[in-house]
Write a protein that holds these residues in place. Structure first.
Motif, PDB file in Angstrom:
ATOM      1  N   ASP A  44      17.442  15.793  51.088  1.00 33.99           N
ATOM      2  CA  ASP A  44      18.352  16.755  50.467  1.00 33.99           C
ATOM      3  C   ASP A  44      19.803  16.275  50.563  1.00 33.99           C
ATOM      4  O   ASP A  44      20.563  16.352  49.594  1.00 33.99           O
ATOM      5  CB  ASP A  44      18.212  18.135  51.125  1.00 33.99           C
ATOM      6  CG  ASP A  44      16.877  18.801  50.810  1.00 33.99           C
ATOM      7  OD1 ASP A  44      16.240  18.388  49.822  1.00 33.99           O
ATOM      8  OD2 ASP A  44      16.490  19.723  51.557  1.00 33.99           O
ATOM      9  N   ASP A  45      20.157  15.781  51.755  1.00 31.21           N
ATOM     10  CA  ASP A  45      21.509  15.231  51.927  1.00 31.21           C
ATOM     11  C   ASP A  45      21.738  14.054  50.991  1.00 31.21           C
ATOM     12  O   ASP A  45      22.818  13.908  50.410  1.00 31.21           O
ATOM     13  CB  ASP A  45      21.734  14.783  53.374  1.00 31.21           C
ATOM     14  CG  ASP A  45      21.801  15.953  54.348  1.00 31.21           C
ATOM     15  OD1 ASP A  45      21.942  17.102  53.877  1.00 31.21           O
ATOM     16  OD2 ASP A  45      21.713  15.704  55.565  1.00 31.21           O
ATOM     17  N   GLU A  47      20.373  13.527  48.045  1.00 35.59           N
ATOM     18  CA  GLU A  47      20.583  14.026  46.678  1.00 35.59           C
ATOM     19  C   GLU A  47      22.008  14.539  46.494  1.00 35.59           C
ATOM     20  O   GLU A  47      22.645  14.269  45.467  1.00 35.59           O
ATOM     21  CB  GLU A  47      19.583  15.148  46.366  1.00 35.59           C
ATOM     22  CG  GLU A  47      18.178  14.672  46.110  1.00 35.59           C
ATOM     23  CD  GLU A  47      17.224  15.816  45.810  1.00 35.59           C
ATOM     24  OE1 GLU A  47      17.703  16.905  45.401  1.00 35.59           O
ATOM     25  OE2 GLU A  47      16.019  15.628  45.984  1.00 35.59           O
ATOM     26  N   GLN A  48      22.515  15.266  47.493  1.00 30.62           N
ATOM     27  CA  GLN A  48      23.883  15.769  47.408  1.00 30.62           C
ATOM     28  C   GLN A  48      24.885  14.613  47.380  1.00 30.62           C
ATOM     29  O   GLN A  48      25.852  14.625  46.613  1.00 30.62           O
ATOM     30  CB  GLN A  48      24.187  16.702  48.577  1.00 30.62           C
ATOM     31  CG  GLN A  48      23.467  18.029  48.502  1.00 30.62           C
ATOM     32  CD  GLN A  48      23.722  18.882  49.738  1.00 30.62           C
ATOM     33  OE1 GLN A  48      24.369  18.456  50.685  1.00 30.62           O
ATOM     34  NE2 GLN A  48      23.184  20.100  49.720  1.00 30.62           N
ATOM     35  N   GLN A  52      27.483  13.591  44.475  1.00 34.93           N
ATOM     36  CA  GLN A  52      28.895  13.399  44.776  1.00 34.93           C
ATOM     37  C   GLN A  52      29.342  12.001  44.354  1.00 34.93           C
ATOM     38  O   GLN A  52      30.462  11.816  43.868  1.00 34.93           O
ATOM     39  CB  GLN A  52      29.131  13.600  46.273  1.00 34.93           C
ATOM     40  CG  GLN A  52      30.570  13.572  46.680  1.00 34.93           C
ATOM     41  CD  GLN A  52      30.731  13.796  48.180  1.00 34.93           C
ATOM     42  OE1 GLN A  52      29.768  13.775  48.943  1.00 34.93           O
ATOM     43  NE2 GLN A  52      31.962  14.009  48.596  1.00 34.93           N
TER      44      GLN A  52
END
Length: 190
Positions: A44-45, A47-48, A52
């Motif tokens: 998840d991190d 993907e973020q 970004q």
């Protein structure tokens, strides 16, 4: 051997196939727990961070394009400042606003017009300037009124003729009601 006969306190004595199955089950359980509690949050991190990264790359492209034209922009800004200063000089100063009334009177008289009235209007404060209106009522022939408007436009200071009302009078005379507006730049903003 049956599963119910297995001794859970002495796993080492189990037949090989059961030991391998138990170890595989425990490894699968640990792998599942590791994936759920460690890997999924990291994905998840990731993907973020990738999202970004796309935003930052786009910002970089825009800034790179701007910076590649920086000298051109500086030249344009210098040109704009010169034009702005030139336009500011076309706006009357406080002292010149009073003489503007004399200029308008002279232009009207020179054009052969008769002034019925010429009055200062209510001064209107804007963000960057002050609007100074002059209400004028003059009588003359159509060509004289046209010459008056042309001469006002030719003044070295900016004067805008607004709210023109032309009414036909006796013979070939016409009455022109107009508001001549000029603007003063607020000196505090320089």
């Amino acid at each position: 051997m049956d599963l119910s006969e297995l001794d859970f306190e002495n796993v080492g004595s189990w037949p090989t196939q059961y030991r391998v199955a138990c170890i595989a089950f425990i490894c699968a359980l640990l792998s599942g727990a590791f994936f759920y509690y460690v890997t999924l949050p990291l994905l998840d991190d990731l993907e973020q961070i990738e999202a970004q990264e796309v935003v930052l790359k786009n910002e970089f492209k825009v800034k790179a394009a701007l910076s590649s034209n920086l000298e051109e922009y500086r030249v344009q800004i210098a040109d704009i400042k010169v034009i702005f200063e030139g336009l500011l000089h076309k706006l009357p100063s406080n002292a010149e606003v009073a003489s503007l009334l004399d200029d308008i009177s002279f232009i009207g008289a020179d054009s052969g017009l008769q002034f019925k009235s010429i009055n200062w209007g209510a001064i209107k404060e804007e963000e960057l300037s002050t609007e100074v209106p002059i209400s004028i009522q003059i009588v003359g022939r159509y060509q004289e009124l046209g010459q008056f408007a042309a001469d006002i436009a030719a003044l070295p200071r900016i004067v805008i003729l607004d709210n023109l009302t032309l009414t036909k009078g006796q013979q070939d005379l016409m009455t022109l009601n107009v508001i001549a507006k000029t603007y003063r730049y607020k000196e505090s903003l320089k």
